[in-house]
Design a protein around this motif. Structure first.
Motif, mmCIF file in Angstrom:
data_model
loop_
_atom_site.group_PDB
_atom_site.id
_atom_site.type_symbol
_atom_site.label_atom_id
_atom_site.label_comp_id
_atom_site.label_asym_id
_atom_site.label_seq_id
_atom_site.Cartn_x
_atom_site.Cartn_y
_atom_site.Cartn_z
ATOM 1 N N ARG A 134 0.803 -1.123 0.098
ATOM 2 C CA ARG A 134 -0.038 0.130 0.057
ATOM 3 C C ARG A 134 0.684 1.240 0.003
ATOM 4 N N TYR A 135 0.804 1.770 -1.106
ATOM 5 C CA TYR A 135 1.910 3.076 -1.331
ATOM 6 C C TYR A 135 1.115 4.519 -0.515
ATOM 7 N N LEU A 136 1.881 4.993 0.240
ATOM 8 C CA LEU A 136 1.648 6.096 1.071
ATOM 9 C C LEU A 136 2.143 7.197 0.521
ATOM 10 N N GLN A 137 1.461 8.097 -0.185
ATOM 11 C CA GLN A 137 1.970 9.313 -1.071
ATOM 12 C C GLN A 137 2.777 10.385 -0.376
ATOM 13 N N GLU A 138 2.336 10.468 1.033
ATOM 14 C CA GLU A 138 2.794 11.685 1.625
ATOM 15 C C GLU A 138 4.131 11.169 2.293
ATOM 16 N N THR A 139 4.624 9.912 2.403
ATOM 17 C CA THR A 139 5.853 9.529 2.783
ATOM 18 C C THR A 139 6.949 9.615 1.755
ATOM 19 N N GLY A 140 6.767 9.556 0.485
ATOM 20 C CA GLY A 140 7.754 9.523 -0.532
ATOM 21 C C GLY A 140 8.475 8.290 -0.434
ATOM 22 N N GLU A 141 7.873 7.209 -0.498
ATOM 23 C CA GLU A 141 8.512 5.985 -0.315
ATOM 24 C C GLU A 141 8.680 5.329 -1.602
ATOM 25 N N GLU A 142 8.092 5.876 -2.561
ATOM 26 C CA GLU A 142 7.853 5.156 -3.942
ATOM 27 C C GLU A 142 9.348 4.451 -4.528
ATOM 28 N N PRO A 143 10.602 5.304 -4.349
ATOM 29 C CA PRO A 143 11.816 4.709 -5.047
ATOM 30 C C PRO A 143 12.368 3.487 -4.299
ATOM 31 N N PHE A 144 11.694 3.079 -3.017
ATOM 32 C CA PHE A 144 12.305 2.096 -2.349
ATOM 33 C C PHE A 144 11.655 0.699 -2.700
ATOM 34 N N HIS A 145 12.606 -0.230 -3.160
ATOM 35 C CA HIS A 145 12.133 -1.690 -3.483
ATOM 36 C C HIS A 145 12.235 -2.671 -2.302
ATOM 37 N N SER A 146 13.517 -2.663 -1.641
ATOM 38 C CA SER A 146 13.894 -3.507 -0.471
ATOM 39 C C SER A 146 13.024 -3.159 0.670
ATOM 40 N N PHE A 147 12.453 -4.204 1.476
ATOM 41 C CA PHE A 147 11.719 -4.047 2.601
ATOM 42 C C PHE A 147 11.942 -5.112 3.635
#
Length: 768
Positions: free
Chosen positions: A97-110
């Motif tokens: 679930r992408y949270l736009q306000e966090t700016g986490e889009e570029p990150f793949h490893s979790f």
């Protein structure tokens, strides 16, 4: 890794508040793991959503605003599964679930790890990277370890109110339950009256002294006023407390001597620190030393030292002790309440007590029991800063405190209190009657004592003798070993009060959770260490003085019985009997006119269970210590709330051990009694009677209830019930079955001393 972890934990623990601690955590973890992102999401249980509470690498403006539902996103998956999730391409996961306000889009490893404390999910800690790769096992193990450390910090902050405002709310009107340790049984309903120290040492700085004489003069004036306060408190205490508890104030005065605290403080002033700073240095040094000790009783001494120090500081700073008006039904709450609270506040205004620190054998708990004030101690994660004026329920039977109970919970507790008051009046009708079953079987009803305050209530309730007199209590309230004469006078009071009924005096039983401030015992595992008979046989000079005092006290009365605790071998009995006979011959030579008392052995360790036939060849009687025997058989520390649910008196192994003991002893013709919680619980008392136990010893408050129930059933019915129990293999099932059978016999209201069966009180509190 260990050194890195140690540094992180130290920094987190040193943080002034929760927000700072979380900030330190994400910063240090990100740096240590070499990742691009570290974030902490905490679960707000009131709205069932995760809230981003700290991050290093994501948009910091999202902190406090970015949220996820409990089951939403990868964070939700980590929490629901309660295990780590390690992905090399998080966006491709169906639960992402992408949270736009966090700016986490570029990150793949979790890599996400749950934050869990005592089975409660508190949140999730996450690390992320731009590269598509799985974090290796060492990285995963490191984050799991960090999570375990963080869990304790978050749990403490959540409970103590440090998390207040982060989720935008406080306790409000939400019913909340906290667990502690029973200090004194009973139930109290009232308003919280929070006791704060008159001054706080952490705010006192070091300051170079300009006029040493002036500083010492101010200190002497403050010291004089504190001495006057202690003496005034002692005089007030003499009106309400027995002599043993009054001795506490003599200990306080001695702490103020020049060869104790006062001398050290003067030395620090002479060395150049102003008096407040010198006071802080000395007091906090002693407090830290006591708090670092393993022994629970010695740790409790830290509060005595701190209390004295704060009183001196209060006069130095011209502060007042208590400013707020005290409500009529006050639940006195404090971080570390000391016995002086009972004389600082009128007894009639104290409905109950809750202390964040302390133990069941601290000075405060001992005095609370003597005054009959429902008390819960050791409530470590308690929101002290938010409690003033809130409604509280102190459940001194199960060691629980309920904050802002809802109307249904209050109604249930008030009904229980009313029921107990009515039952108490009804129970008085059997005070002078024998404990005899419907089919004529006779049971002896003895009491456990330790304080002089126990004597009157025991006699008023028809006690037929003392099955256990705890001689360690007069030792615990002093700052030195009591002399032979002092012991003799105390023992004489007990023997005279119950004459001609027998009084069974247990020899000094220290160690485990009971220690003496002047005779410290520091061990990694004190319950399996140097305690009971092991201590006194190693110190015959202590043992002989105590036996001599008992013998002299029994002169012309001859109702003394001596009992040896924590015996695990025949050799210990032989050694003890040798010393007892030696003491007996000595007092005879000195002119005493006493009979040789009966000597018995306590059965409270598993080894003793299987040596009954050997033991009875050396002693006159046996007494089962059900509390210790249960904890040793089940390997459960009964004072540890983490494993409290595993301490089960109805466990099949406990019941079978008890049956083995009575069968072996009866086969040899040796009388056996049983003391402890099982003897004082009407349910287990029925089973004990069915097994063959004919003497039960319990607290005076339980005596009439047990007698009432046993008088209303037949021995045959009890034996039939026991036969049914032998077919069961589960403690909870056994307990429920006994309850059901006694309920059907019309004894439901008598079988539980404010234990909430048939009422979902605790569950309602926990779920509200």
């Amino acid at each position: 890794m260990l050194e890195t972890l140690r540094r992180i934990v130290q920094e987190v623990n040193a943080a002034p508040d929760l927000s700072s601690a979380l900030s330190v955590m994400v910063t240090r973890v990100r740096l240590s793991m070499g990742t691009e992102v570290c974030s902490i999401y905490l679960l707000d249980h009131t709205i069932n959503r995760y809230v981003l509470m700290a991050t290093e690498g994501l948009n910091k403006e999202a902190v406090g605003t970015a949220t996820l539902h409990f089951s939403e996103g990868l964070v939700g998956q980590v929490g629901m599964r309660e295990e780590p999730i390690n992905l090399d391409d998080a966006p491709s996961h169906p639960k992402f679930r992408y949270l736009q306000e966090t700016g986490e889009e570029p990150f793949h490893s979790f890599l996400g790890v749950p934050i869990i404390h005592h089975r409660k999910l508190l949140g999730v800690i996450v690390v992320q990277q731009r590269d598509s790769r799985r974090f290796d096992q060492q990285e995963e193990a490191f984050l799991v370890t960090i999570s375990a450390q963080l869990a304790a910090v978050v749990a403490h902050a959540e409970a103590t109110g440090a998390i207040d405002g982060i989720f935008g709310g406080g306790l409000g009107n939400v019913t909340t339950k906290f667990d502690g340790v029973v200090g004194c049984i009973g139930v109290a309903i009232g308003k919280a009256f929070v006791v704060y120290p008159p001054a706080e040492f952490k705010s006192v700085p070091d300051r170079a002294v300009k006029n040493i004489r002036k500083e010492l003069g101010a200190f002497n004036d403050a010291l004089k006023k504190v001495r006057m306060d202690i003496r005034a408190l002692s005089e007030k205490a003499s009106l309400t407390l027995p002599p043993e508890e009054q001795a506490l104030f003599q200990v306080y005065e001695r702490m103020l001597d020049d060869n104790a605290l006062a001398g050290e403080i003067r030395a620090h002033v002479q060395a150049g620190n102003w008096v407040q700073g010198a006071l802080r240095e000395v007091v906090m040094k002693h407090v830290a030393a006591f708090e670092a000790m393993e022994d629970s009783y010695l740790r409790a001494r830290a509060s005595d030292v701190k209390d004295l120090g704060l009183r001196i500081l209060a006069y130095l700073q011209e502060a007042k002790t208590l400013n707020a008006p005290i409500p009529d039904q006050a639940i006195v709450v404090g971080e570390d309440i000391t016995p002086t609270i009972f004389v600082d506040i009128p007894r009639e205004r104290i409905a109950g007590i809750v202390s964040l620190h302390g133990s069941s054998n601290s000075h405060m708990s001992i005095v609370a029991r003597s005054l009959g004030i429902p008390t819960v101690v050791g409530v470590g994660d308690f929101p002290l800063s938010r409690l003033e004026g809130l409604n509280l329920i102190v459940d001194g039977h199960r060691g629980e405190v309920i904050i802002e109970p809802n109307q249904e919970v209050v109604r249930q507790y008030r009904a229980i209190i009313s029921e107990q008051e009515e039952l108490s009046k009804e129970l008085e009708s059997v005070t002078d009657l024998p404990c005899e079953t419907l089919d004529g079987h006779r049971i002896n009803m003895f009491v456990n004592t330790g304080l002089m305050a126990d004597v009157n209530i025991s006699l008023q309730r028809g006690a037929e003798g003392v099955g256990l007199y705890r001689t360690e209590i007069p030792f615990m309230v002093r700052d030195r070993f009591p002399s032979e004469l002092e012991q003799m006078e105390i023992y004489r009071q007990q023997l005279e009060a119950f004459y001609p009924a027998p009084v069974t005096m247990r020899t000094l039983d220290i160690g485990g959770d009971k220690s003496l401030p002047y005779f410290p015992i520091q061990e990694d595992n004190p319950f399996l260490g140097w305690r009971g008979i092991r201590v006194t046989l190693d110190h015959p000079e202590i043992f002989l003085v105590q036996i001599r005092a008992m013998l002299w006290a029994s002169e012309s009365l001859d109702n003394l019985r001596i009992m040896l605790p924590m015996v695990s071998s025949v050799m210990e009995i032989d050694e003890a009997m040798h010393l007892i006979h030696r003491a007996y011959l000595e007092v005879l030579e000195e002119g005493a006119h006493v009979q040789m008392p009966e000597v018995g052995v306590m059965i409270e360790v598993p080894a003793a269970v299987y040596q009954i036939k050997d033991f009875v060849q050396q002693c006159d009687f046996l007494s089962v210590g059900s509390n210790d025997l249960t904890q040793y058989l089940l390997a459960v520390d009964r004072n540890n709330r983490r494993v409290a649910s595993l301490y089960q008196a109805f466990h099949p192994s406990v019941l079978r051990a008890l049956k083995h003991i009575i069968d072996e002893a009866k086969a040899e013709g040796t009388p056996v009694s049983i003391c402890g919680e099982m003897a004082g619980d009407p349910r287990s008392a029925v089973l004990l009677m069915a097994m063959g136990y004919e003497t039960l010893s319990m607290s005076a408050t339980s005596l009439l209830r047990v007698k009432w129930v046993l008088r209303k059933i037949s021995l045959a019915a009890a034996q039939e019930l026991l036969e049914q129990v032998w077919k069961m293999d589960n403690a909870a099932v056994i307990k429920s079955h006994v309850d059901l059978m006694l309920d059907r016999a019309g004894l439901g209201s008598f079988i539980r001393p404010t234990v909430f069966q048939n009422t979902p009180t605790s569950e309602a509190a926990a779920q509200a």
